[in-house]
Motif scaffolding. Structure first.
Motif, PDB file in Angstrom:
ATOM      1  N   SER A 106       0.985  -1.212   0.201  1.00 49.52           N
ATOM      2  CA  SER A 106      -0.054   0.025   0.102  1.00 49.52           C
ATOM      3  C   SER A 106       0.884   1.176   0.074  1.00 49.52           C
ATOM      4  O   SER A 106       1.753   1.458   0.598  1.00 49.52           O
ATOM      5  CB  SER A 106      -0.949  -0.106   1.097  1.00 49.52           C
ATOM      6  OG  SER A 106      -1.598   1.195   1.401  1.00 49.52           O
ATOM      7  N   TYR A 162       1.185   5.528   0.223  1.00 46.75           N
ATOM      8  CA  TYR A 162       0.604   6.851   0.232  1.00 46.75           C
ATOM      9  C   TYR A 162       0.612   7.667  -1.021  1.00 46.75           C
ATOM     10  O   TYR A 162       1.735   7.402  -1.812  1.00 46.75           O
ATOM     11  CB  TYR A 162       1.122   7.602   1.531  1.00 46.75           C
ATOM     12  CG  TYR A 162       0.701   6.685   2.796  1.00 46.75           C
ATOM     13  CD1 TYR A 162      -0.463   6.978   3.416  1.00 46.75           C
ATOM     14  CD2 TYR A 162       1.317   5.707   3.312  1.00 46.75           C
ATOM     15  CE1 TYR A 162      -1.009   6.502   4.786  1.00 46.75           C
ATOM     16  CE2 TYR A 162       0.757   4.879   4.743  1.00 46.75           C
ATOM     17  CZ  TYR A 162      -0.115   5.711   5.136  1.00 46.75           C
ATOM     18  OH  TYR A 162      -0.722   5.043   6.373  1.00 46.75           O
ATOM     19  N   THR A 194       0.402  11.706   7.556  1.00 42.49           N
ATOM     20  CA  THR A 194      -0.811  10.857   7.623  1.00 42.49           C
ATOM     21  C   THR A 194      -1.325  10.711   8.814  1.00 42.49           C
ATOM     22  O   THR A 194      -2.546  10.174   9.057  1.00 42.49           O
ATOM     23  CB  THR A 194       0.137   9.563   7.334  1.00 42.49           C
ATOM     24  OG1 THR A 194       1.006   8.948   8.055  1.00 42.49           O
ATOM     25  CG2 THR A 194       0.713   9.624   5.607  1.00 42.49           C
ATOM     26  N   CYS A 209      -4.666  11.547   6.614  1.00 47.21           N
ATOM     27  CA  CYS A 209      -4.952  10.330   6.078  1.00 47.21           C
ATOM     28  C   CYS A 209      -5.693   9.266   6.731  1.00 47.21           C
ATOM     29  O   CYS A 209      -6.074   9.388   7.948  1.00 47.21           O
ATOM     30  CB  CYS A 209      -3.892   9.469   5.638  1.00 47.21           C
ATOM     31  SG  CYS A 209      -2.807  10.244   4.249  1.00 47.21           S
ATOM     32  N   GLU A 210      -6.750   8.334   6.040  1.00 45.35           N
ATOM     33  CA  GLU A 210      -7.444   7.326   6.724  1.00 45.35           C
ATOM     34  C   GLU A 210      -6.681   6.494   7.889  1.00 45.35           C
ATOM     35  O   GLU A 210      -7.293   6.320   8.714  1.00 45.35           O
ATOM     36  CB  GLU A 210      -7.917   6.424   5.493  1.00 45.35           C
ATOM     37  CG  GLU A 210      -8.755   7.090   4.406  1.00 45.35           C
ATOM     38  CD  GLU A 210     -10.158   7.317   4.783  1.00 45.35           C
ATOM     39  OE1 GLU A 210     -10.828   6.863   5.755  1.00 45.35           O
ATOM     40  OE2 GLU A 210     -11.179   7.869   3.905  1.00 45.35           O
ATOM     41  N   THR A 211      -5.607   6.216   7.543  1.00 51.13           N
ATOM     42  CA  THR A 211      -4.741   5.272   8.050  1.00 51.13           C
ATOM     43  C   THR A 211      -3.368   5.934   8.381  1.00 51.13           C
ATOM     44  O   THR A 211      -2.640   6.328   7.307  1.00 51.13           O
ATOM     45  CB  THR A 211      -4.432   4.105   7.542  1.00 51.13           C
ATOM     46  OG1 THR A 211      -5.700   3.419   7.142  1.00 51.13           O
ATOM     47  CG2 THR A 211      -3.743   3.076   8.354  1.00 51.13           C
ATOM     48  N   GLN A 258      -0.238   1.911  10.136  1.00 50.70           N
ATOM     49  CA  GLN A 258       0.160   1.199   9.182  1.00 50.70           C
ATOM     50  C   GLN A 258       1.193   0.110   9.264  1.00 50.70           C
ATOM     51  O   GLN A 258       1.229  -1.172   9.211  1.00 50.70           O
ATOM     52  CB  GLN A 258       0.234   2.011   7.751  1.00 50.70           C
ATOM     53  CG  GLN A 258       0.290   1.227   6.322  1.00 50.70           C
ATOM     54  CD  GLN A 258      -1.258   0.981   5.885  1.00 50.70           C
ATOM     55  OE1 GLN A 258      -1.995   0.462   6.880  1.00 50.70           O
ATOM     56  NE2 GLN A 258      -1.577   1.317   4.737  1.00 50.70           N
ATOM     57  N   GLY A 292      -4.540  -0.803   6.315  1.00 47.40           N
ATOM     58  CA  GLY A 292      -5.387   0.183   6.106  1.00 47.40           C
ATOM     59  C   GLY A 292      -5.435   0.958   4.903  1.00 47.40           C
ATOM     60  O   GLY A 292      -4.281   0.915   4.028  1.00 47.40           O
ATOM     61  N   SER A 293      -6.492   1.876   4.771  1.00 48.73           N
ATOM     62  CA  SER A 293      -6.436   2.578   3.409  1.00 48.73           C
ATOM     63  C   SER A 293      -5.433   3.682   3.484  1.00 48.73           C
ATOM     64  O   SER A 293      -5.211   4.364   4.788  1.00 48.73           O
ATOM     65  CB  SER A 293      -7.991   3.330   3.166  1.00 48.73           C
ATOM     66  OG  SER A 293      -7.628   4.337   2.412  1.00 48.73           O
ATOM     67  N   PRO A 294      -4.467   4.113   2.625  1.00 53.17           N
ATOM     68  CA  PRO A 294      -3.891   5.227   2.645  1.00 53.17           C
ATOM     69  C   PRO A 294      -4.228   6.497   2.199  1.00 53.17           C
ATOM     70  O   PRO A 294      -3.589   7.501   1.954  1.00 53.17           O
ATOM     71  CB  PRO A 294      -2.587   4.686   1.987  1.00 53.17           C
ATOM     72  CG  PRO A 294      -3.299   3.848   0.753  1.00 53.17           C
ATOM     73  CD  PRO A 294      -4.440   3.198   1.149  1.00 53.17           C
ATOM     74  N   ALA A 295      -5.371   6.647   1.878  1.00 52.20           N
ATOM     75  CA  ALA A 295      -6.106   7.703   1.213  1.00 52.20           C
ATOM     76  C   ALA A 295      -6.145   8.838   1.963  1.00 52.20           C
ATOM     77  O   ALA A 295      -6.275   8.703   3.243  1.00 52.20           O
ATOM     78  CB  ALA A 295      -7.476   7.345   0.581  1.00 52.20           C
ATOM     79  N   LYS A 309      -7.714  12.036   3.542  1.00 52.68           N
ATOM     80  CA  LYS A 309      -9.287  12.406   4.064  1.00 52.68           C
ATOM     81  C   LYS A 309      -9.672  13.754   3.607  1.00 52.68           C
ATOM     82  O   LYS A 309     -10.904  14.255   3.507  1.00 52.68           O
ATOM     83  CB  LYS A 309      -9.495  12.445   5.585  1.00 52.68           C
ATOM     84  CG  LYS A 309      -9.216  11.124   6.127  1.00 52.68           C
ATOM     85  CD  LYS A 309      -9.362  10.935   7.935  1.00 52.68           C
ATOM     86  CE  LYS A 309      -8.470  11.853   8.494  1.00 52.68           C
ATOM     87  NZ  LYS A 309      -8.345  11.528  10.128  1.00 52.68           N
TER      88      LYS A 309
END
Ligand code: ADP
Length: 384
Positions: free
Chosen positions: A198, A200, A274, A278-280, A285, A296-299, A301
């Motif tokens: 994953s 970022y 992050t 970020c989500e996570t 992570q 988890g999601s690296p997206a 927010k």
């Protein structure tokens, strides 16, 4: 949530300190090995062993209290730890992963052998032949134990080269081609126990005197550059069989070529954004990977973020409360203060992440926000 209940962390600085919230969320306890009881992570750890990070006897003791051991500091004694690993102690990332990375010359060789783009380089003392003929400017780096620009010297002329070589005459060095980069980028990437990767959003980092000053997320890069960076990160994490989060620092040239500068085998300063953006977070992570949990999601927010390091600029024991409060009052600002008892020039004392609305990001407002934070923090002191 997995079988890991206690994670041992070699190193107890701010990187371990920032794992606290994630550890609580995941229901794991942290035990740190760190030299001093005033180190940041001691305050959040369930337990601590006070010893230098290179003390493998202390790590053996740490292992008796933990299910798995990870690193926030890579200045370890790899040979001594390998003995522990052969006795069944679980390190994540594993020591084979760390082996090619701890010496900057070995790291460059590893990258070259993988066919990944790096600046030209050779070791000093040089190999017997062929004798390299470097041109100025060039970069001298100590092969081990360099961090925050300590041990990295940009050499512009012969007198400077001679003085620096004289000062470092008993140290193993790496000589590198100077890259006239257009920008510096970084990728924070994670790999889980079962090999999932994953990455970022790629960030732009800005260094002054070789120390990271600010990070812009996401970096404004073309999709072709983004693809180059992601491909490099995947190749590296897969070949190294990484478990955990790694930071990969890169140069972007004017011709949109990406070169790898350095691989940090741990959570990284360029990923601090992050935590708030970020989500996570990179810290969650990392613990997820180390504990054998799914990533988890690296997206992000929010549309953008800017992170500014709060570096010491004087010798002091001040807690800089007033400046911190002023920075925290800026819209979207999140201040993280590491609780260090002493300030000295260049020391990382904290950081602030400012979350950006789309418009600010678009109009170059991110730089203005970074400048605002720095003008409050440094006052008239422009540099450290
Ligand atoms: P450290 O391990 O101390 O972080 P780095 O090797 O990452 O040191 O170098 C710190 C900074 O020095 C980089 O972010 C970059 O700004 C500059 N630098 C390092 N190597 C080169 C190079 N080959 N060419 C140009 N600048 C460099």
């Amino acid at each position: 949530m997995g079988d890991v209940k206690r994670v041992g962390v070699i190193g107890g600085g701010q990187l371990a300190w920032m794992m606290a919230t994630a550890a609580e969320k995941l229901g794991v306890e942290l035990v740190v090995q760190t030299p001093s009881n005033s180190d940041p992570a001691v305050a959040i750890a369930a337990d601590a062993i006070f010893a230098p990070v290179a003390d493998a006897t202390a790590t053996a003791q740490l292992a008796t209290q933990c299910d798995v051991i990870t690193f926030e500091n890579e200045f370890v004694d790899l040979e001594a730890l390998s003995l522990l690993e052969s006795q069944g102690i679980c390190f994540r990332p594993g020591l084979q992963t760390l082996r090619p990375l701890l010496d900057k010359y070995h790291q460059r060789c590893y990258l070259r052998d993988l066919g990944l783009p790096t600046p030209g380089f050779f070791p000093l003392p040089p190999p017997p032949s062929p004798l390299p003929s470097p041109s100025l400017p060039l970069v001298l780096k100590t092969r081990r134990h360099g961090y925050d620009g300590q041990g990295t010297f940009i050499i512009k002329d012969l007198p400077e080269l001679n003085t620096t070589l004289e000062r470092l005459k008993n140290v193993l060095l790496l000589v590198e081609e100077f890259v006239p980069f257009e920008r510096e980028l970084a990728a924070i990437a994670a790999r889980s126990v079962n090999g999932d990767i994953s990455i970022y959003p790629i960030v732009e980092t800005q260094q002054e005197q070789q120390v990271c000053r600010r990070v812009f997320a996401p970096a404004k890069i073309s999709s072709a550059v983004g693809e180059q960076v992601n491909a490099i990160a995947r190749t590296l994490l897969n070949h190294l069989q990484v478990v955990g989060v790694f930071g990969i620092e890169l140069f972007l040239t004017q011709e949109e070529r990406v070169l790898v500068n350095e691989i940090a085998p741990r959570v990284h300063n360029s990923g601090h954004f992050t935590l708030d953006a970020c989500e996570t977070s990179q810290f969650e992570q990392h613990l997820r990977a180390v504990c054998g949990l799914p990533l988890g999601s690296p997206a992000m927010k929010i549309p953008g973020a800017v992170m500014v390091n709060l570096l010491g600029y004087e010798h002091s024991t001040s807690s800089y409360l007033e400046q911190r409060q002023q920075i925290a009052a800026l819209p979207g600002a999140h201040v993280h203060w590491y609780g260090k008892t002493e300030s000295r020039p260049g020391r990382k004392l904290g950081h602030v992440t400012v979350l950006l609305e789309a418009e600010e990001g678009k109009q170059g407002g991110a730089s203005a926000i970074a400048q605002k934070v720095e003008s409050i923090w440094y006052g008239r002191e422009k540099s450290c």
